[in-house]
Write an enzyme that holds these catalytic residues in place. Structure first.
Site, PDB file in Angstrom:
ATOM      1  N   ASP A   8       0.842  -1.200   0.000  1.00 21.24           N
ATOM      2  CA  ASP A   8       0.000   0.000   0.000  1.00 21.24           C
ATOM      3  C   ASP A   8       0.884   1.260   0.000  1.00 21.24           C
ATOM      4  OD1 ASP A   8       0.784   0.372   2.630  1.00 21.24           O
ATOM      5  OD2 ASP A   8      -1.212   0.171   3.502  1.00 21.24           O
ATOM      6  N   THR A  67       1.939  -2.539   8.849  1.00 20.83           N
ATOM      7  CA  THR A  67       2.230  -3.605   9.812  1.00 20.83           C
ATOM      8  C   THR A  67       2.369  -4.984   9.168  1.00 20.83           C
ATOM      9  OG1 THR A  67      -0.132  -3.972  10.109  1.00 20.83           O
ATOM     10  CG2 THR A  67       0.937  -2.443  11.658  1.00 20.83           C
ATOM     11  N   VAL A  69      -0.269  -6.595   8.563  1.00 20.40           N
ATOM     12  CA  VAL A  69      -1.452  -7.309   9.056  1.00 20.40           C
ATOM     13  C   VAL A  69      -2.621  -7.222   8.068  1.00 20.40           C
ATOM     14  CG1 VAL A  69      -3.192  -7.431  10.891  1.00 20.40           C
ATOM     15  CG2 VAL A  69      -0.790  -7.071  11.475  1.00 20.40           C
ATOM     16  N   HIS A  98       7.010 -25.902   7.739  1.00 18.25           N
ATOM     17  CA  HIS A  98       5.862 -26.563   8.364  1.00 18.25           C
ATOM     18  C   HIS A  98       4.522 -26.165   7.761  1.00 18.25           C
ATOM     19  CE1 HIS A  98       8.112 -27.521  12.397  1.00 18.25           C
ATOM     20  NE2 HIS A  98       8.774 -27.910  11.318  1.00 18.25           N
ATOM     21  N   ASN A  99       4.396 -24.931   7.320  1.00 19.42           N
ATOM     22  CA  ASN A  99       3.075 -24.426   6.907  1.00 19.42           C
ATOM     23  C   ASN A  99       2.967 -24.184   5.410  1.00 19.42           C
ATOM     24  OD1 ASN A  99       3.955 -22.529   9.623  1.00 19.42           O
ATOM     25  ND2 ASN A  99       2.315 -24.015   9.844  1.00 19.42           N
ATOM     26  N   ARG A 109       6.509  -0.199   8.731  1.00 20.73           N
ATOM     27  CA  ARG A 109       6.581   0.636   9.935  1.00 20.73           C
ATOM     28  C   ARG A 109       7.086  -0.167  11.132  1.00 20.73           C
ATOM     29  NH1 ARG A 109       0.723   3.627   9.059  1.00 20.73           N
ATOM     30  NH2 ARG A 109       1.508   5.435   7.911  1.00 20.73           N
ATOM     31  N   ARG A 132       3.937 -35.082   7.848  1.00 17.86           N
ATOM     32  CA  ARG A 132       2.865 -34.786   8.817  1.00 17.86           C
ATOM     33  C   ARG A 132       2.357 -33.350   8.666  1.00 17.86           C
ATOM     34  NH1 ARG A 132       7.558 -33.875  11.580  1.00 17.86           N
ATOM     35  NH2 ARG A 132       7.606 -32.173  13.105  1.00 17.86           N
ATOM     36  N   HIS A 133       3.225 -32.476   8.148  1.00 17.69           N
ATOM     37  CA  HIS A 133       2.805 -31.079   7.977  1.00 17.69           C
ATOM     38  C   HIS A 133       1.766 -30.948   6.867  1.00 17.69           C
ATOM     39  CE1 HIS A 133       5.858 -30.087  10.800  1.00 17.69           C
ATOM     40  NE2 HIS A 133       6.800 -30.610  10.035  1.00 17.69           N
TER      41      HIS A 133
HETATM   42  C1  RB5 Z   1      -2.316   2.375   6.493  1.00  9.94           C
HETATM   43  O1  RB5 Z   1      -2.368   3.548   7.235  1.00  9.94           O
HETATM   44  C2  RB5 Z   1      -2.203   1.176   7.414  1.00  9.94           C
HETATM   45  O2  RB5 Z   1      -3.401   0.965   8.064  1.00  9.94           O
HETATM   46  C3  RB5 Z   1      -1.795  -0.052   6.624  1.00  9.94           C
HETATM   47  O3  RB5 Z   1      -0.605   0.186   5.968  1.00  9.94           O
HETATM   48  C4  RB5 Z   1      -1.585  -1.326   7.421  1.00  9.94           C
HETATM   49  O4  RB5 Z   1      -0.725  -1.146   8.488  1.00  9.94           O
HETATM   50  C5  RB5 Z   1      -2.811  -2.069   7.781  1.00  9.94           C
HETATM   51  O5  RB5 Z   1      -2.773  -3.189   8.333  1.00  9.94           O
END
Ligand code: RB5
Length: 149
Positions: A8, A67, A69, A98-99, A109, A132-133
């Site tokens: 992003d 992140t 995430v 394993h995965n 960040r 097994r995996h």
């Molecule tokens: C963007 O501000 C931020 O939310 C995105 O880059 C990310 O960390 C989301 O999980």
């Protein structure tokens, strides 16, 4: 290996550095963007890279957001994707052994570029152990199938 990369707006420069590193290692990189620092939405890039893997256009993917995430959660909604967020190389290595992860994600960040390179190097050079995996991955696939609409 042919690797799709996506990010992003907060990870544009970071993406270029990871892309250069992958090419130095001899991999072919397909860049799904974004190349702009204008605010955008990470799910688009997670989905596009994930789709290119399940369609067989690339072998694996790397995703970067703030992140790691949000972009990995998005990719994991695509059937057949196993995306892992890593902030250190040990998990990256084990997630391959394993995965059988097919997407590596991290946060621009959260970690620096040198640590990201160590993580990438471990992840791209480690093979899945199977055995097994594989049984456990089959169980994950069963959950995915059970909850498909
Ligand atoms: C963007 O501000 C931020 O939310 C995105 O880059 C990310 O960390 C989301 O999980």
């Amino acid at each position: 290996m042919k690797i799709g990369i996506g990010n992003d707006h907060v990870a544009v420069d970071f993406k270029y550095k990871v892309k250069d590193y992958l090419e130095e290692l001899g991999h072919e990189v397909v860049d799904f963007g974004t190349d702009s620092e204008e605010r955008t939405d990470y799910p688009k890039y997670g989905k596009n890279v994930a789709e290119s893997i399940v369609k067989g256009e690339v072998d694996k993917g790397i995703l970067i957001c703030g992140t790691g995430v949000g972009i990995s959660l998005s990719a994991n909604k695509v059937k057949g994707i196993r995306a892992v967020v890593c902030s250190e190389p040990y998990t990256a290595k084990l997630s391959r052994q394993h995965n059988n992860t097919n997407i590596l994600a991290f946060g621009s960040r959260v970690i620096g570029i040198d640590l990201a390179k160590m993580i990438v190097n471990e992840w791209v050079s480690t093979e899945f152990e199977g055995g097994r995996h594989q049984n456990r991955i089959n169980m994950i696939d069963d959950i995915e199938t059970e909850y498909l609409c």
